[in-house]
Design a protein around this motif. Structure first.
Motif, PDB file in Angstrom:
ATOM      1  N   GLN A 469      15.165  29.329 -57.160  1.00  0.00           N
ATOM      2  CA  GLN A 469      14.661  29.655 -55.829  1.00  0.00           C
ATOM      3  C   GLN A 469      15.601  30.644 -55.119  1.00  0.00           C
ATOM      4  N   PRO A 470      15.062  31.447 -54.199  1.00  0.00           N
ATOM      5  CA  PRO A 470      15.883  32.477 -53.528  1.00  0.00           C
ATOM      6  C   PRO A 470      16.877  31.870 -52.547  1.00  0.00           C
ATOM      7  N   ARG A 471      18.033  32.483 -52.510  1.00  0.00           N
ATOM      8  CA  ARG A 471      19.070  32.162 -51.523  1.00  0.00           C
ATOM      9  C   ARG A 471      19.601  33.501 -51.011  1.00  0.00           C
ATOM     10  N   LYS A 472      18.988  34.007 -49.966  1.00  0.00           N
ATOM     11  CA  LYS A 472      19.295  35.345 -49.477  1.00  0.00           C
ATOM     12  C   LYS A 472      19.550  35.320 -47.976  1.00  0.00           C
ATOM     13  N   ASN A 562      27.015  31.663 -45.614  1.00  0.00           N
ATOM     14  CA  ASN A 562      26.265  31.426 -46.837  1.00  0.00           C
ATOM     15  C   ASN A 562      26.643  30.105 -47.501  1.00  0.00           C
ATOM     16  N   GLU A 563      27.944  29.755 -47.510  1.00  0.00           N
ATOM     17  CA  GLU A 563      28.359  28.489 -48.118  1.00  0.00           C
ATOM     18  C   GLU A 563      27.837  27.308 -47.320  1.00  0.00           C
ATOM     19  N   GLU A 564      27.717  27.447 -46.006  1.00  0.00           N
ATOM     20  CA  GLU A 564      27.156  26.370 -45.193  1.00  0.00           C
ATOM     21  C   GLU A 564      25.662  26.197 -45.477  1.00  0.00           C
ATOM     22  N   LEU A 565      24.960  27.303 -45.633  1.00  0.00           N
ATOM     23  CA  LEU A 565      23.519  27.242 -45.896  1.00  0.00           C
ATOM     24  C   LEU A 565      23.214  26.783 -47.316  1.00  0.00           C
ATOM     25  N   PHE A 566      23.973  27.321 -48.299  1.00  0.00           N
ATOM     26  CA  PHE A 566      23.610  27.133 -49.701  1.00  0.00           C
ATOM     27  C   PHE A 566      24.620  26.320 -50.502  1.00  0.00           C
ATOM     28  N   GLY A 567      25.730  25.880 -49.887  1.00  0.00           N
ATOM     29  CA  GLY A 567      26.743  25.122 -50.591  1.00  0.00           C
ATOM     30  C   GLY A 567      27.658  26.013 -51.409  1.00  0.00           C
ATOM     31  N   ASP A 568      28.702  25.375 -51.986  1.00  0.00           N
ATOM     32  CA  ASP A 568      29.669  26.148 -52.789  1.00  0.00           C
ATOM     33  C   ASP A 568      29.666  25.748 -54.254  1.00  0.00           C
ATOM     34  N   MET A 569      28.708  24.933 -54.661  1.00  0.00           N
ATOM     35  CA  MET A 569      28.523  24.507 -56.050  1.00  0.00           C
ATOM     36  C   MET A 569      29.614  23.538 -56.522  1.00  0.00           C
ATOM     37  N   ILE A 570      30.539  23.119 -55.613  1.00  0.00           N
ATOM     38  CA  ILE A 570      31.613  22.221 -56.049  1.00  0.00           C
ATOM     39  C   ILE A 570      31.674  20.993 -55.141  1.00  0.00           C
ATOM     40  N   ASN A 571      32.218  21.145 -53.936  1.00  0.00           N
ATOM     41  CA  ASN A 571      32.412  20.009 -53.039  1.00  0.00           C
ATOM     42  C   ASN A 571      31.621  20.108 -51.742  1.00  0.00           C
ATOM     43  N   GLU A 572      30.811  21.153 -51.590  1.00  0.00           N
ATOM     44  CA  GLU A 572      30.041  21.324 -50.361  1.00  0.00           C
ATOM     45  C   GLU A 572      28.572  21.487 -50.710  1.00  0.00           C
ATOM     46  N   ALA A 574      24.357  22.035 -49.662  1.00  0.00           N
ATOM     47  CA  ALA A 574      23.592  22.987 -48.861  1.00  0.00           C
ATOM     48  C   ALA A 574      23.008  22.317 -47.616  1.00  0.00           C
ATOM     49  N   THR A 575      22.902  23.109 -46.537  1.00  0.00           N
ATOM     50  CA  THR A 575      22.213  22.699 -45.306  1.00  0.00           C
ATOM     51  C   THR A 575      21.378  23.888 -44.863  1.00  0.00           C
ATOM     52  N   LEU A 621      31.662  14.311 -43.971  1.00  0.00           N
ATOM     53  CA  LEU A 621      31.581  13.754 -45.310  1.00  0.00           C
ATOM     54  C   LEU A 621      30.405  12.791 -45.394  1.00  0.00           C
ATOM     55  N   ILE A 622      29.605  12.933 -46.438  1.00  0.00           N
ATOM     56  CA  ILE A 622      28.506  12.007 -46.694  1.00  0.00           C
ATOM     57  C   ILE A 622      28.604  11.551 -48.144  1.00  0.00           C
ATOM     58  N   PHE A 623      28.143  10.328 -48.389  1.00  0.00           N
ATOM     59  CA  PHE A 623      28.235   9.803 -49.752  1.00  0.00           C
ATOM     60  C   PHE A 623      27.030  10.241 -50.557  1.00  0.00           C
ATOM     61  N   SER A 624      27.275  10.799 -51.724  1.00  0.00           N
ATOM     62  CA  SER A 624      26.221  11.255 -52.617  1.00  0.00           C
ATOM     63  C   SER A 624      26.030  10.231 -53.726  1.00  0.00           C
ATOM     64  N   ASN A 625      24.860   9.574 -53.748  1.00  0.00           N
ATOM     65  CA  ASN A 625      24.573   8.628 -54.818  1.00  0.00           C
ATOM     66  C   ASN A 625      24.472   9.339 -56.160  1.00  0.00           C
ATOM     67  N   HIS A 626      23.987  10.576 -56.132  1.00  0.00           N
ATOM     68  CA  HIS A 626      23.832  11.335 -57.369  1.00  0.00           C
ATOM     69  C   HIS A 626      25.186  11.624 -58.011  1.00  0.00           C
ATOM     70  N   LYS A 627      26.171  11.989 -57.172  1.00  0.00           N
ATOM     71  CA  LYS A 627      27.489  12.339 -57.697  1.00  0.00           C
ATOM     72  C   LYS A 627      28.481  11.179 -57.623  1.00  0.00           C
ATOM     73  N   ASN A 628      28.100  10.130 -56.876  1.00  0.00           N
ATOM     74  CA  ASN A 628      28.967   8.964 -56.709  1.00  0.00           C
ATOM     75  C   ASN A 628      30.317   9.341 -56.101  1.00  0.00           C
ATOM     76  N   GLU A 629      30.285  10.207 -55.097  1.00  0.00           N
ATOM     77  CA  GLU A 629      31.484  10.622 -54.391  1.00  0.00           C
ATOM     78  C   GLU A 629      31.096  11.156 -53.012  1.00  0.00           C
ATOM     79  N   TYR A 630      32.081  11.350 -52.170  1.00  0.00           N
ATOM     80  CA  TYR A 630      31.845  11.926 -50.853  1.00  0.00           C
ATOM     81  C   TYR A 630      31.872  13.452 -50.962  1.00  0.00           C
ATOM     82  N   ILE A 631      30.842  14.081 -50.436  1.00  0.00           N
ATOM     83  CA  ILE A 631      30.773  15.535 -50.446  1.00  0.00           C
ATOM     84  C   ILE A 631      30.730  16.035 -49.008  1.00  0.00           C
ATOM     85  N   LYS A 632      31.083  17.292 -48.843  1.00  0.00           N
ATOM     86  CA  LYS A 632      31.116  17.907 -47.508  1.00  0.00           C
ATOM     87  C   LYS A 632      29.763  18.523 -47.200  1.00  0.00           C
ATOM     88  N   LYS A 633      29.343  18.363 -45.955  1.00  0.00           N
ATOM     89  CA  LYS A 633      28.060  18.895 -45.526  1.00  0.00           C
ATOM     90  C   LYS A 633      28.191  19.347 -44.077  1.00  0.00           C
TER      91      LYS A 633
END
Length: 807
Positions: A469-472, A562-572, A574-575, A621-633
């Motif tokens: 999907q586009p991220r522009k 862009n990192e706030e909108l689409f995330g950084d693929m590691i610890n953050e 997308a919003t 910080l929110i808990f991600s059940n998918h990753k089983n860790e706290y990620i930044k959002k």
């Protein structure tokens, strides 16, 4: 309309020119070489200029009479002489400066009396001279951390993620520029805490209102890093080694021929094992118990290599500077932790490459006197990568267990199975036109365009519908300012900015047909745009030549990054529905310098700030059940205010001793009274965190550094400097203060950091040796989300410096 206004200004300026006096000339060294970037100051009247690449300067529109002409330049002894100006004539001068090789080991924050060209502005700006620090092992982040109102917070050691805070605004609310060009698109291979101090000539910190010519959508201020771009022939080579197997080297060199042909190069590298000691709970996989202990980080190696190279011409009729080149770099970092110390990893890593062609063009007095043009452009062709392929669970002892003990060869990751490769395809073009009508009126127009188009692919899921999907995004920020010198001691700048952002995002909903055992995806492409006008006014009044008052107001906007909108693929994460921030910003400040006798010089500066921000973007910080860790959002808070003060005191005794101290207090409060519903509408329930301090943000901190220097140590021309630095951060809450009980609240404790250093310059600064000890007391220091920083560390640095003007 703008063209007509410029033409009218030209006619008016020429009509006035014959009624005034002027002074012009050249500034040269003892070897008769031109001295560029020398500051020229005419008193009374507070008129100033800066020499160009050929050492030339010109000050017009001065009333006839007697004046004192002051000339100063970095590395030279300043001079002052009496002159007499005659109506309708230009006094021609040639002044020679003598070399001053003395260096002082301290952060030199230039005030009104030391860097008039910058600090005479109405903006609340400080300029840090980086050159006296070139013998130290500091990076630019450590230099900025000693400035009032600034906190540079790192998630670990060398190369770790950073969070920059300026007067209550943090993260991406503060913009960074490199020679006036945004640094947003440089990627992980080029960030503030891996750039050596030798890379910069000075650093300008704009608190609050940012001048139009910089461009950008800074909400809380900006940092402009000025590199060593003056046309000259020089070489600056350094290498340092220190604790945790840390190696740093840097080469800065330039060549300028008499024909104007110019080469400029900056290269640097950093490597560290980052295996410092941390105090953590070590999980026993057999019993499940968490046993407190002191262990070394075992998976945190980092390295980066960067080359910045330009070639072109300077001092030509068609261009004062025309350079073509770019930046090449790469980095690789092990990922030891997530966003908390409790999330420990042993196999994850990330890397980045940077390939950025660039163009720089500058021409003063284009077509008519006073009309200047500056254009910069770049595009990043680099790639980022995030790898997580070990289906294991680690503890802080470096031990691990398989997540699927019965099938140890099963594919998976510590967080989620991935080998992401992605290109952000981001570029920027910044163009500024300015016209100085006469000594009392000037206008500036600036246009900044940035583009972003992420292309991502997970090698373990190449057909992922999410990654396709586009991220522009595209941003256009236009600014127009008008500056007026109302009197000899009062000047003001009014400005307006237009903010425009266009985003192309997506939303995906999925349903699962249990009977057919098939999952269906419904993709909706979303196109949105944002367009708003901002405006402001900045003014300054020199009550006396040594006492300056400043005030500014701005209605500012900050568009989501862009990192706030689409995330950084590691610890953050997308919003994509993040809203732009808007804020009413007020700054009031004063600067006073005075001497006691001939040997004691003082400078005192104080500022009051007020921020009233809507849709404040904050990381949580929110808990991600998918990753089983706290990620930044990122999230929007409806209303946040900040009232704060910062102050600095500088004292200098001759050229022997200096003492600098800064203090900052900021009261950042959540003013969102009612809780928000999932729909985005307000509820009738009063928020439990109404009027709480914003969490995970230091609100009171300070810094003190001192240095004493001795001349002719062991040999004539050698200089020894000994310095000390103290950093203080008051305790603050990790989460909302109103939540939790006294026993369960998580607090980042009060921190005291002590650093000492000794620098020895030989052969009048040609050869240099630096010894440093950071955190000499081995105190526990923390930053982002209570991540522990390195303890006591020792470093040695060797540096060679050579310079010769060739024009």
């Amino acid at each position: 309309m703008l063209t007509g206004f410029l033409c009218a200004g030209v006619i008016y300026a020429r009509a006035q020119e014959e009624q005034h006096a002027a002074v012009a000339g050249h500034v040269i060294s003892e070897q008769s070489a031109p001295v560029a970037a020398a500051a020229i100051y005419l008193s009374p009247g507070n008129k100033s200029a800066t020499t160009d690449a050929s050492g030339a300067f010109h000050i017009t529109a001065a009333a006839p009479g007697k004046y004192m002409l002051h000339i100063s330049a970095p590395g030279y002894k300043g001079i002052a002489r009496k002159i007499v100006l005659t109506a309708g004539r230009t006094l021609q001068l040639e002044e020679q400066l003598k070399k001053d090789v003395r260096e002082i080991n301290t952060v030199s924050v230039t005030g009104v009396s030391k860097n008039r060209e910058i600090n005479r502005q109405a903006y609340n700006v400080l300029s840090v001279d980086a050159r006296p620090l070139h013998n130290s092992t500091m990076d630019l982040g450590q230099v900025l951390n000693r400035v009032s109102g600034v906190r540079v917070r790192e998630s670990g050691g060398v190369g770790s993620d950073i969070r920059f805070s300026l007067n209550g605004f943090s993260g991406r609310q503060v913009k960074f520029f490199l020679d006036g060009m945004p640094m947003d698109n440089l990627g992980s291979a080029f960030q503030l805490n891996n750039i050596p101090v030798n890379f910069a000539s000075r650093i300008e910190i704009y608190k609050g209102v940012v001048p139009v010519w910089l461009g950008g959508d800074a909400l809380g201020g900006a940092v402009n890093i000025i590199t060593n771009t003056q046309p000259r022939t020089y070489a600056d080579v350094s290498y340092s080694y220190g604790s945790f197997n840390t190696h740093k080297s840097a080469i800065s060199a330039g060549y300028t021929a008499k024909s104007g042909f110019t080469l400029q190069m900056n290269a640097f590298q950093n490597y560290s094992d980052n295996n410092y000691w941390v105090d953590v709970n070590v999980v026993d996989f057999n019993t499940g118990l968490h046993n407190p202990g002191r262990v070394r980080r075992f998976h945190d190696r980092y390295h980066n290599e960067t080359l910045v190279l330009y070639a072109g011409v300077t001092g030509k009729k068609y261009a004062d500077q025309l350079l073509i080149g770019g930046t090449i770099g790469k980095s690789k970092a092990d990922i030891q932790t997530g966003n908390r110390m409790e999330d420990v990893f042993g196999s994850r890593w990330r890397s980045g490459s940077l390939l950025q062609p660039s163009l720089k063009y500058l021409k003063r007095n284009l077509f008519v006197k006073g009309f200047d043009v500056r254009v910069s452009a770049n595009f990043n062709l680099g790639e980022e990568r995030a790898v997580d392929t070990a289906f294991k669970r680690y503890n802080w002892a470096g031990e691990y267990e398989y997540k699927d003990a019965a099938n140890p060869n099963r594919l998976g990751g510590e967080s989620s199975l991935s080998d992401y490769r992605y290109r952000n395809n981001n570029g920027a073009v910044n163009a500024a036109l300015s016209y100085t009508i006469n000594d009392r009126h000037a206008i500036t127009f600036n246009e900044l365009f940035t583009t972003f188009n992420r292309k991502a692919k997970n090698n373990f899921d190449p057909e992922s519908i999410f990654d396709k999907q586009p991220r522009k995004t595209g941003k256009y920020i236009s600014g127009l300012s008008y500056r007026a010198n109302i009197t000899k001691t009062i000047n003001a700048t009014a400005f307006a900015k237009h903010y425009f952002q266009r985003n192309i995002t997506h939303s995906i909903t999925d349903t699962y047909d249990r009977e057919k055992e098939v999952r269906y995806y419904d993709v909706a492409i979303q196109r949105g745009s944002f367009s708003k006008m901002g405006y402001g006014l900045a003014a300054t009044w020199f009550i006396t030549p040594r006492l300056q008052l400043k005030g500014s107001y701005e209605k500012a906007f900050r568009l989501p990054e862009n990192e706030e909108l689409f995330g950084d693929m590691i610890n953050e994460s997308a919003t994509m529905d993040l809203r732009p921030e808007s804020s009413h910003n007020v700054n009031i400040g004063a600067n006073y310098s005075f001497n006691i006798g001939k040997d004691h010089a003082f400078e005192v500066q104080g500022d009051f700030i007020f921020r009233n921000t809507s849709d404040y973007i904050r990381s949580m910080l929110i808990f991600s059940n998918h990753k089983n860790e706290y990620i930044k959002k990122s999230t929007n808070d409806e209303s946040v205010t900040n009232r704060g003060i910062d102050a600095e005191i500088h004292y200098r005794y001759k050229n022997r001793f200096s003492l600098n101290s800064s203090f900052t207090y900021q009261n950042i409060r959540n003013q969102t009274e009612f809780e928000m519903l999932p729909s985005g509408n307000r509820s009738t329930v009063v928020s439990t965190v109404y009027k709480d301090r914003i969490p995970n943000v230091p609100y009171m901190y300070g810094n003190t550094n001192a240095a004493i220097s001795f001349d002719n140590v062991l040999h004539k021309g050698n200089r020894l400097s000994v310095g000390y630095n103290l950093t203080y951060v008051n305790q603050f809450y990790l989460f909302w203060p109103s939540q939790g009980t006294r026993d369960t609240k998580l607090i980042i404790p009060t921190q005291w950091g002590h650093d000492v250093n000794m620098l020895y310059a030989l052969a009048e600064g040609k050869y240099n040796i630096g010894l440093e000890c950071l955190n000499i007391a081995d105190s526990p220091l923390f930053d982002n989300y209570r991540l522990q920083k390195p303890g006591r560390a020792f470093y040695v640095k060797l540096r060679y410096y050579f310079s010769r003007n060739t024009l």
